[in-house]
Write an enzyme that holds these catalytic residues in place. Structure first.
Site, short mmCIF file in Angstrom:
data_model
loop_
_atom_site.label_atom_id
_atom_site.label_comp_id
_atom_site.label_asym_id
_atom_site.label_seq_id
_atom_site.Cartn_x
_atom_site.Cartn_y
_atom_site.Cartn_z
N TYR A 1 47.37 46.30 3.51
CA TYR A 1 47.09 47.85 3.72
C TYR A 1 47.59 48.92 3.19
CZ TYR A 1 42.90 45.67 7.24
OH TYR A 1 42.23 44.64 7.35
N LYS B 1 57.68 39.93 36.90
CA LYS B 1 56.42 40.85 36.57
C LYS B 1 56.33 41.25 35.20
CE LYS B 1 59.87 45.04 35.79
NZ LYS B 1 60.33 46.56 35.88
N ARG C 1 61.14 58.71 39.34
CA ARG C 1 60.60 58.32 39.35
C ARG C 1 59.55 58.16 40.79
NH1 ARG C 1 60.60 53.54 35.35
NH2 ARG C 1 61.91 52.86 36.72
N MET D 1 46.11 42.99 11.57
CA MET D 1 45.74 42.67 12.71
C MET D 1 46.13 40.48 12.98
SD MET D 1 41.74 41.65 14.42
CE MET D 1 41.44 44.02 15.53
C1 LIG Z 1 61.86 46.16 36.21
C2 LIG Z 1 62.31 46.04 37.35
C3 LIG Z 1 63.54 45.72 36.59
C4 LIG Z 1 63.98 44.56 36.10
O1 LIG Z 1 64.91 45.39 34.95
P1 LIG Z 1 65.56 44.67 33.61
O2 LIG Z 1 66.64 45.89 32.80
O3 LIG Z 1 64.60 44.00 32.65
O4 LIG Z 1 66.62 43.81 34.10
C5 LIG Z 1 65.08 45.77 38.37
N1 LIG Z 1 64.62 46.37 39.13
C6 LIG Z 1 62.87 47.11 38.88
C7 LIG Z 1 62.85 47.95 40.66
C8 LIG Z 1 62.10 47.47 38.10
O5 LIG Z 1 61.20 47.40 38.30
#
Ligand SMILES: *Cc1c(COP(=O)(O)O)cnc(C)c1O
Length: 367
Positions: free
Chosen positions: A263, A35, A136, A311
């Protein structure tokens, strides 16, 4: 010449880290989680590195379609499932597995009146999500039977496994929600469904730290990219950095004691200093809230960032690095400087730094 900032993706390290995930997973199969553009590493390099993975998992529907179009034949899963009714045609067409975590998704499946496929293998594979305390996504154990019954009533659906996610896999005995309590709730849901479904519990932290939770499928994310999911160093698990973010010095300034940099004049020299200006700023993905002292390598020597991140630039102390000059190599994180060290000094986690790599950073694939 482009601006000198680059993110080099080390394919051999990603492959090595996947092998470590397999080793820690025992007989479980491993989803390589890709992802967020493979945690900032790019889908295309990740696909090459994880060609041998048991499956790929992500949350972006368009990314999943791209992966299928690139020729990926093995399991492919959307960890949050589908979002809109219009996603279902793509899901079915491209044989994308989906998590199902709420009744509204089941409503959409029912309303879609999907044609039951001719072959059983062409049903939509569903990974039913249990809410074991993270609160969640997912069905609480008390709701799981109803959700399951609704799903199995549809001929176009195949429920493959029961899935959950840990809130505290890096903190096993968390006083609010210990790992064992989440496992207990999950097991209750599993038992209510007759203990027949496959199971998937572990993320990277659970895979590396909790021997008991590697069931049928593990979902490995951060560890594949060489980041640590806990306070332990990634190297302690044998993980290698998947990405090196590097740039160059584009200017050198000499400061007298009492002069400030950048800055807000946050950093004031306490003695005569040489300051290197690096072509890397928050618009490249470097954390703007990085504090004075955040580690940086210049010509391979570890030094510190000083002054506020802007930036397009950061400023680093090169007083004691005699050979530092315009054009000198700078490593922001990666080989020689763990991303987790930088994250810690910036009050964040390696995940956020990797994912934040900006579009304008040139990606180089290290074969
Ligand atoms: C992103 C995700 C993972 C991977 O988690 P890591 O901590 O990066 O290994 C596993 N399961 C779900 C449902 C996720 O959304």
């Amino acid at each position: 010449m482009p601006r000198p900032i680059t993110a080099t993706i080390h394919l051999s390290a990603l492959k090595h880290n996947y092998a470590i995930a397999k080793k820690f997973s025992g007989s479980a199969k491993v989803w390589a989680v890709v992802k967020a553009n493979a945690y900032g590493h790019g889908l295309a390099p990740a696909l090459r590195a994880f060609a041998d993975a048991d499956g790929l998992a992500l949350v972006e529907v368009d990314g999943a379609v791209k992966i299928r179009e690139s020729g990926w034949q093995k399991p492919l899963m959307l960890l949050e499932g589908f979002f809109h009714a219009s996603d279902l045609a793509l899901v079915q067409q491209h044989r994308i597995d989906v998590a199902v975590h709420c009744h509204e998704q089941i409503d959409l499946l029912e309303q879609a009146h999907l044609t039951p496929p001719v072959e059983a293998g062409h049903r939509i594979n569903v990974h039913l999500k249990v809410n074991s305390g993270m609160n969640r996504l997912g069905f609480k154990p008390a709701e799981i039977t109803r959700a399951y019954q609704r799903l199995v009533a549809m001929q176009s659906i195949h429920v493959v496994d029961l899935m959950m996610h840990f809130a505290n896999a890096d903190d096993e005995f968390n006083p609010v929600l210990p790992v064992a309590e989440q496992i207990r709730r999950f097991n209750e849901a599993h038992r209510l469904l007759g203990n027949t479904l496959e199971t998937s519990l572990a993320n990277s932290a659970a895979t590396l730290l909790n021997r008991a939770v590697k069931n049928d499928w593990v979902r490995a994310g951060i560890m594949l990219y060489g980041g640590s999911p806990s306070r332990a160093a990634a190297a302690d698990f044998g993980l290698l950095p998947g990405m090196t973010l590097a740039s160059e010095l584009i200017a050198i300034q000499s400061l007298e004691a009492g002069e400030s940099i950048g800055y807000g004049s946050r950093f004031i020299a306490t003695r005569a200093m040489r300051i290197g200006v690096v072509a890397c700023g928050y618009a490249d993905g470097y954390p703007r809230h990085a504090m004075d002292g955040t580690p940086v390598l210049v010509n391979g020597v570890r030094t510190r960032m000083v002054g506020r991140v802007s930036m397009d630039m950061i400023t680093v102390d090169v007083t004691d690095i005699a050979d530092a000059k315009v054009g000198s190599a700078v490593t922001l994180w990666g080989r020689g400087l763990p991303v987790d060290d930088v994250a810690q000094a910036s009050d964040t986690i390696g995940y956020e730094l990797m994912c934040a790599i900006a579009q304008r950073v040139q990606i180089i694939v290290d074969e």
